[in-house]
Enzyme design. Structure first.
Site, short mmCIF file in Angstrom:
data_model
loop_
_atom_site.label_atom_id
_atom_site.label_comp_id
_atom_site.label_asym_id
_atom_site.label_seq_id
_atom_site.Cartn_x
_atom_site.Cartn_y
_atom_site.Cartn_z
N HIS A 1 0.84 -1.20 0.00
CA HIS A 1 0.00 0.00 0.00
C HIS A 1 0.87 1.24 0.00
CE1 HIS A 1 -2.57 3.05 2.30
NE2 HIS A 1 -3.21 2.86 1.15
N SER A 2 0.60 2.16 -0.92
CA SER A 2 1.24 3.48 -0.93
C SER A 2 2.76 3.35 -1.06
CB SER A 2 0.83 4.22 0.35
OG SER A 2 1.12 5.58 0.28
N TYR A 3 3.52 3.90 -0.10
CA TYR A 3 4.99 3.79 -0.11
C TYR A 3 5.46 2.35 -0.24
CZ TYR A 3 9.25 2.82 2.66
OH TYR A 3 10.43 2.30 3.14
#
Length: 243
Positions: free
Chosen positions: A76-78
């Site tokens: 998720h994300s980073y």
């Protein structure tokens, strides 16, 4: 049954998956949702030396210690950076890569390359007393909220789980130089609710590195869909187990 390894993004901890884990487990899957070094139960390990390489090592170590194979690796994300480099190290153990509203890097890129607005966060950290840590992003008025979460109770819960993000995580480059990674199928899940100004979403190529058509799914919610739409997210994750 499949094994899911859910990797949280910047500032978060493994607790962000609490609504998703039981949904996947209820249909017989094995699920791991660890906190990376510096977050959650490992928050005491936060320091300027913690970087992307540290988090990649966390994931690879867990895969080896638990002898995980056929893993659906979700970032998720980073953590799109984290799962990319982790898959580069142990491609033979990864059945599917899922980029959940995530940074999708090329070999040698950093978070700043993939999401240029992160340089602003690094610059702000450089002006602070410590210079190496970035506090969580502030809550914004609806519909942005806190990482896309707007329910007051959920916002309060989420805020209590967040930790600072080391600058080193955003400066270390991803390694994607193992040709075996290209054979791993990928799914991209985009959260298409309100997005903060300055966020850049790279177009997903029409063809995956393995030659298959791109798999792109969308959820009509903000960034932290595991909190706002856990059931819908779980259904999309289960899709990735289908051959």
């Amino acid at each position: 049954m499949s094994t899911f390894l859910l990797v949280h993004g910047a500032w978060h901890s493994g607790r962000c998956w609490e609504r998703v884990v039981p949904l996947l487990e209820s249909v017989g899957h094995r699920v791991f949702a660890p906190s990376l070094t510096g977050y959650g139960d490992k928050a005491h390990l936060l320091g300027p030396e913690v970087g992307l390489d540290t988090h990649v090592a966390d994931v690879v170590k867990l895969i080896h210690e638990e002898n995980l194979t056929e893993v659906v690796l979700v970032g998720h994300s980073y953590a799109g950076l984290v799962v990319s480099s982790a898959a580069n190290e142990v491609p033979e153990r990864i059945a599917h890569l899922v980029y959940l509203d995530a940074m999708v890097p090329e070999h040698g890129e950093t978070a700043v390359d993939v999401q240029p607005m992160t340089q602003n966060l690094i610059d702000l950290a450089a002006k602070s007393d410590n210079g190496w840590r970035i506090p969580p992003l502030p809550e914004m008025p609806p519909p942005l909220g806190l990482f896309g979460v707007t329910d007051p109770a959920d916002v309060a819960w989420l805020r209590a789980t967040l930790s600072d993000q080391p600058v080193r995580c955003l400066r270390q480059p991803v390694r994607l130089d193992n040709p075996a990674v290209d054979s791993i199928p990928r799914t991209h899940i985009h959260c298409v609710g309100a997005e903060p100004e300055g966020i850049v979403r790279r177009p997903v190529p029409a063809t995956q590195p393995n030659g298959s058509p791109a798999r792109i799914r969308e959820l009509p919610t903000g960034h932290d869909c595991m909190i706002t739409m856990p059931a819908d997210l779980s259904e999309l994750l289960l899709e990735s187990t289908l051959r």
